[in-house]
Motif scaffolding. Structure first.
Motif, PDB file in Angstrom:
ATOM      1  N   ILE A   1      -4.778 -12.248  23.740  1.00  0.00           N
ATOM      2  CA  ILE A   1      -4.901 -13.524  24.423  1.00  0.00           C
ATOM      3  C   ILE A   1      -3.520 -14.045  24.754  1.00  0.00           C
ATOM      4  CG2 ILE A   1      -7.115 -14.111  23.398  1.00  0.00           C
ATOM      5  CD1 ILE A   1      -5.655 -15.825  21.380  1.00  0.00           C
ATOM      6  N   VAL A   2      -3.412 -14.732  25.871  1.00  0.00           N
ATOM      7  CA  VAL A   2      -2.130 -15.301  26.284  1.00  0.00           C
ATOM      8  C   VAL A   2      -1.863 -16.589  25.523  1.00  0.00           C
ATOM      9  CG1 VAL A   2      -0.842 -16.251  28.223  1.00  0.00           C
ATOM     10  CG2 VAL A   2      -2.283 -14.243  28.545  1.00  0.00           C
ATOM     11  N   LYS A   3      -2.845 -17.461  25.480  1.00  0.00           N
ATOM     12  CA  LYS A   3      -2.714 -18.704  24.742  1.00  0.00           C
ATOM     13  C   LYS A   3      -3.530 -18.598  23.457  1.00  0.00           C
ATOM     14  CE  LYS A   3      -1.809 -21.904  28.549  1.00  0.00           C
ATOM     15  NZ  LYS A   3      -2.229 -23.144  29.202  1.00  0.00           N
ATOM     16  N   GLY A   4      -3.048 -19.241  22.447  1.00  0.00           N
ATOM     17  CA  GLY A   4      -3.776 -19.205  21.194  1.00  0.00           C
ATOM     18  C   GLY A   4      -2.830 -19.106  20.021  1.00  0.00           C
ATOM     19  N   GLN A   5      -3.388 -19.108  18.850  1.00  0.00           N
ATOM     20  CA  GLN A   5      -2.591 -19.134  17.634  1.00  0.00           C
ATOM     21  C   GLN A   5      -2.248 -17.745  17.137  1.00  0.00           C
ATOM     22  OE1 GLN A   5      -5.097 -21.481  15.102  1.00  0.00           O
ATOM     23  NE2 GLN A   5      -4.474 -23.403  16.024  1.00  0.00           N
ATOM     24  N   THR A   6      -2.948 -16.738  17.590  1.00  0.00           N
ATOM     25  CA  THR A   6      -2.658 -15.372  17.180  1.00  0.00           C
ATOM     26  C   THR A   6      -2.667 -14.474  18.403  1.00  0.00           C
ATOM     27  OG1 THR A   6      -4.996 -14.938  16.741  1.00  0.00           O
ATOM     28  CG2 THR A   6      -3.657 -15.694  14.890  1.00  0.00           C
ATOM     29  N   VAL A   7      -2.200 -13.246  18.227  1.00  0.00           N
ATOM     30  CA  VAL A   7      -2.132 -12.308  19.346  1.00  0.00           C
ATOM     31  C   VAL A   7      -3.521 -11.805  19.715  1.00  0.00           C
ATOM     32  CG1 VAL A   7      -1.205 -10.087  20.090  1.00  0.00           C
ATOM     33  CG2 VAL A   7       0.213 -11.650  18.779  1.00  0.00           C
ATOM     34  N   PHE A   8      -4.334 -11.491  18.720  1.00  0.00           N
ATOM     35  CA  PHE A   8      -5.659 -10.933  18.968  1.00  0.00           C
ATOM     36  C   PHE A   8      -6.769 -11.979  18.867  1.00  0.00           C
ATOM     37  CE2 PHE A   8      -3.168  -7.266  17.646  1.00  0.00           C
ATOM     38  CZ  PHE A   8      -3.527  -6.319  18.579  1.00  0.00           C
ATOM     39  N   GLY A   9      -6.442 -13.208  18.562  1.00  0.00           N
ATOM     40  CA  GLY A   9      -7.455 -14.237  18.469  1.00  0.00           C
ATOM     41  C   GLY A   9      -8.204 -14.190  17.145  1.00  0.00           C
ATOM     42  N   LYS A  10      -9.418 -14.707  17.176  1.00  0.00           N
ATOM     43  CA  LYS A  10     -10.209 -14.847  15.958  1.00  0.00           C
ATOM     44  C   LYS A  10     -10.860 -13.549  15.503  1.00  0.00           C
ATOM     45  CE  LYS A  10     -11.514 -19.537  17.357  1.00  0.00           C
ATOM     46  NZ  LYS A  10     -12.671 -20.427  17.662  1.00  0.00           N
ATOM     47  N   VAL A  11     -10.859 -12.537  16.353  1.00  0.00           N
ATOM     48  CA  VAL A  11     -11.665 -11.352  16.072  1.00  0.00           C
ATOM     49  C   VAL A  11     -11.136 -10.581  14.870  1.00  0.00           C
ATOM     50  CG1 VAL A  11     -10.403  -9.775  17.579  1.00  0.00           C
ATOM     51  CG2 VAL A  11     -12.846  -9.422  17.204  1.00  0.00           C
ATOM     52  N   ILE A  12      -9.830 -10.673  14.572  1.00  0.00           N
ATOM     53  CA  ILE A  12      -9.298  -9.937  13.429  1.00  0.00           C
ATOM     54  C   ILE A  12      -9.207 -10.806  12.186  1.00  0.00           C
ATOM     55  CG2 ILE A  12      -7.979  -8.365  14.880  1.00  0.00           C
ATOM     56  CD1 ILE A  12      -5.460  -9.907  13.991  1.00  0.00           C
ATOM     57  N   ASN A  13      -9.755 -12.021  12.243  1.00  0.00           N
ATOM     58  CA  ASN A  13      -9.802 -12.836  11.036  1.00  0.00           C
ATOM     59  C   ASN A  13     -10.886 -12.364  10.078  1.00  0.00           C
ATOM     60  OD1 ASN A  13      -7.752 -14.428  12.031  1.00  0.00           O
ATOM     61  ND2 ASN A  13      -9.121 -15.993  12.840  1.00  0.00           N
ATOM     62  N   GLN A  14     -11.733 -11.462  10.545  1.00  0.00           N
ATOM     63  CA  GLN A  14     -12.785 -10.920   9.709  1.00  0.00           C
ATOM     64  C   GLN A  14     -12.340  -9.578   9.133  1.00  0.00           C
ATOM     65  OE1 GLN A  14     -16.352 -10.772  12.081  1.00  0.00           O
ATOM     66  NE2 GLN A  14     -15.887 -12.706  13.086  1.00  0.00           N
ATOM     67  N   GLY A  15     -13.007  -9.157   8.092  1.00  0.00           N
ATOM     68  CA  GLY A  15     -12.666  -7.892   7.446  1.00  0.00           C
ATOM     69  C   GLY A  15     -13.383  -6.716   8.065  1.00  0.00           C
ATOM     70  N   SER A  16     -13.320  -6.571   9.376  1.00  0.00           N
ATOM     71  CA  SER A  16     -14.055  -5.530  10.085  1.00  0.00           C
ATOM     72  C   SER A  16     -13.203  -4.280  10.242  1.00  0.00           C
ATOM     73  CB  SER A  16     -14.491  -6.042  11.464  1.00  0.00           C
ATOM     74  OG  SER A  16     -13.351  -6.379  12.234  1.00  0.00           O
ATOM     75  N   ARG A  17     -13.821  -3.229  10.789  1.00  0.00           N
ATOM     76  CA  ARG A  17     -13.089  -1.987  11.034  1.00  0.00           C
ATOM     77  C   ARG A  17     -12.005  -2.179  12.082  1.00  0.00           C
ATOM     78  NH1 ARG A  17     -16.558   3.268  11.895  1.00  0.00           N
ATOM     79  NH2 ARG A  17     -17.286   2.147  13.739  1.00  0.00           N
ATOM     80  N   GLU A  18     -12.266  -3.038  13.056  1.00  0.00           N
ATOM     81  CA  GLU A  18     -11.266  -3.292  14.087  1.00  0.00           C
ATOM     82  C   GLU A  18     -10.019  -3.944  13.487  1.00  0.00           C
ATOM     83  OE1 GLU A  18     -14.907  -2.281  15.697  1.00  0.00           O
ATOM     84  OE2 GLU A  18     -14.543  -4.040  14.432  1.00  0.00           O
ATOM     85  N   ALA A  19     -10.222  -4.857  12.536  1.00  0.00           N
ATOM     86  CA  ALA A  19      -9.071  -5.481  11.871  1.00  0.00           C
ATOM     87  C   ALA A  19      -8.285  -4.456  11.069  1.00  0.00           C
ATOM     88  CB  ALA A  19      -9.547  -6.620  10.967  1.00  0.00           C
ATOM     89  N   SER A  20      -8.976  -3.501  10.457  1.00  0.00           N
ATOM     90  CA  SER A  20      -8.277  -2.471   9.692  1.00  0.00           C
ATOM     91  C   SER A  20      -7.413  -1.608  10.605  1.00  0.00           C
ATOM     92  CB  SER A  20      -9.293  -1.601   8.943  1.00  0.00           C
ATOM     93  OG  SER A  20     -10.068  -0.818   9.837  1.00  0.00           O
ATOM     94  N   PHE A  21      -7.903  -1.283  11.791  1.00  0.00           N
ATOM     95  CA  PHE A  21      -7.111  -0.472  12.715  1.00  0.00           C
ATOM     96  C   PHE A  21      -5.908  -1.255  13.225  1.00  0.00           C
ATOM     97  CE2 PHE A  21      -5.957   1.201  16.860  1.00  0.00           C
ATOM     98  CZ  PHE A  21      -5.889   2.564  16.602  1.00  0.00           C
ATOM     99  N   VAL A  22      -6.083  -2.536  13.526  1.00  0.00           N
ATOM    100  CA  VAL A  22      -4.975  -3.355  14.032  1.00  0.00           C
ATOM    101  C   VAL A  22      -3.845  -3.394  13.015  1.00  0.00           C
ATOM    102  CG1 VAL A  22      -4.296  -5.724  14.564  1.00  0.00           C
ATOM    103  CG2 VAL A  22      -6.334  -4.758  15.613  1.00  0.00           C
ATOM    104  N   HIS A  23      -4.160  -3.599  11.745  1.00  0.00           N
ATOM    105  CA  HIS A  23      -3.123  -3.638  10.720  1.00  0.00           C
ATOM    106  C   HIS A  23      -2.435  -2.285  10.589  1.00  0.00           C
ATOM    107  CE1 HIS A  23      -3.382  -7.616   8.772  1.00  0.00           C
ATOM    108  NE2 HIS A  23      -4.611  -7.621   9.247  1.00  0.00           N
TER     109      HIS A  23
END
Length: 454
Positions: free
Chosen positions: A93-115
């Motif tokens: 996201i261009v605007k917002g508090q994080t680069v990937f937004g709220k989607v990686i605030n959860q403990g999902s598989r996508e968040a594991s790959f991002v880290h």
């Protein structure tokens, strides 16, 4: 030209600063400033919500933060490459508090790959910067010296080997600092995946050699260790993502035990782990930060993840003809020009249909590197459309009155224009008339009243 580029960089810096808030940010925000000279300084170190240890390292050595920005950028780019055909395409996201937004605030598989991929990107960039001499606090691996032996025979260690230890130490000190002091399941999940990312980088370290002797006869070889291509690391971590293990974390004071959630085999150090199932990426949801797949391009003949049946989530797809110009039969002409022939090709482009409440025409699909409309902007646009419909509904549709001769009356605006035109015309005529009168009077005064009769 140089001055123009400098001004553009300054404008980009101002715009990027306006998109970053002082809360809930992380070191991933450094990736937005990659390539901007002197962008990372004390001001940014104070503005970003870094933990105290990260802030101290940022203030102490901003040059290292340039490598962090480079690594974060390449990690994000690799994530988007690996997920370009998935329902979740690693959107930023261009605007917002994080680069990937709220989607990686959860403990999902996508968040594991991002880290894992962003940690690997930072380790790769910092290690390469140390070998190039860009960072004063580290250098090449001096422990590799003396004779060696491999399947091709004897060699001598030399050159500048990439020091993996420098990159690993930096990851432990900087990246893991935001998770080390937090004792919960999510922090343990992130730490495990960060270390899986560093191990993936180490996996593709290669030995490179150079032959010496007459006409490079390899009577003597000099070898050194070098990091592999980062794309190999990305491909490997994508395989780990496909086989990620869902786990449960048991916290016993400062120690944590990670176990498989389904009672299977314990996850290895190379595995990616996650805590909860992924959300539904088919639909747009501002609460969890998903953008849906409406408007995404798909492959109508594929049965894989990029196929229209899977990517569009059963909503169907639309097809349109697109003209594409290709260059072929290119030839080199001395000196120094490449000339090609152009040909037009008509291609079918398939895009996923939108949801019932999501208008594809008004909300076209955007790539992960372009601006993605936020939920607030979408809600504002919807309110505007509803307000416009109400205004059109309230406006009466009366019959236009007719004159006695049966002709329709002209609108008010047109009458006003005609009145203003006639008024201006009359004023101009009045001025001309008064000017003629003045000229006549002056003539009479000069030559007398009887001059004209003579």
């Amino acid at each position: 030209m140089h001055q123009c580029c400098k001004i553009l960089n300054q404008l980009s810096l101002i715009l990027l600063w306006s998109t970053i808030t002082t809360t809930h940010c992380s070191w991933l925000a450094f990736g937005r400033f990659r390539g901007l000279q002197k962008a990372i300084g004390p001001r940014m170190c104070d503005q970003l919500s870094l933990v105290p240890k990260q802030k101290a390292m940022c203030l102490e050595d901003p040059i290292v933060m340039d490598s962090v920005a480079d690594g974060a950028f390449h990690g994000i780019q690799e994530c988007q490459h690996q997920f370009k055909n998935e329902r979740w395409n690693c959107s930023t996201i261009v605007k917002g508090q994080t680069v990937f937004g709220k989607v990686i605030n959860q403990g999902s598989r996508e968040a594991s790959f991002v880290h894992a991929i962003t940690t690997a990107g930072v380790m790769h960039a910092v290690t390469r910067a140390c070998s190039r001499g860009d960072i004063n606090s580290c250098s090449c691996n001096n422990n590799k010296y003396g004779p060696g032996n491999d399947e091709q025979g004897a060699f001598a260690w030399g050159g500048c080997s990439d020091d993996i230890g420098n990159g690993t130490y930096f990851i432990r000190q900087f990246v893991d600092a935001s998770e080390s002091d937090v004792h919960d399941a999510r922090a343990q999940m992130n730490l495990h995946n960060n270390r899986a990312g560093t191990r993936a980088v180490k996996r593709f370290v290669k030995r490179q050699c150079q032959c010496h002797g007459k006409t490079a006869s390899c009577t003597l070889r000099t070898c050194w260790e070098s990091l592999g291509d980062f794309r190999e690391t990305g491909d490997y971590l994508k395989e780990r993502y496909d086989n990620a293990v869902r786990v449960t974390v048991t916290q016993n004071g400062p120690k944590a035990t990670v176990a498989s959630a389904d009672g299977g085999n314990q996850p290895s150090k190379n595995d990616l782990v996650y805590l909860e199932n992924s959300p539904n990426y088919c639909n747009r949801n501002s609460v969890i930060g998903t953008f849906g797949t409406a408007g995404r391009e798909c492959n109508a003949t594929s049965n894989g993840s990029d196929g229209c049946d899977k990517l569009c989530c059963g909503r169907g797809y639309a097809t349109k003809k697109v003209k594409k110009i290709e260059q072929h039969m290119c030839e080199f002409h001395w000196c120094c020009e490449v000339r090609c022939k152009e040909r037009e090709q008509i291609m079918d482009v398939h895009t996923c249909n939108g949801e019932d409440e999501f208008d594809v025409a008004e909300n076209p699909s955007v790539s992960s590197t372009e601006r993605i409309p936020t939920a607030a902007s979408a809600t504002k646009a919807a309110r505007g459309r509803r307000r416009g419909k109400k205004a059109r509904r309230k406006k009466p549709r009366g019959r236009k009155r007719k004159n006695r001769d049966g002709k329709k009356r002209k609108g008010k605006k047109r009458n006003r224009r005609e009145i203003s035109y006639h008024v201006s015309t009359n004023i101009r005529n009045t001025r001309l008339l008064s000017r003629r009168v003045d000229l006549k009077n002056s003539h009479h005064k000069r030559f007398g009243a009887g001059t004209r009769n003579r």
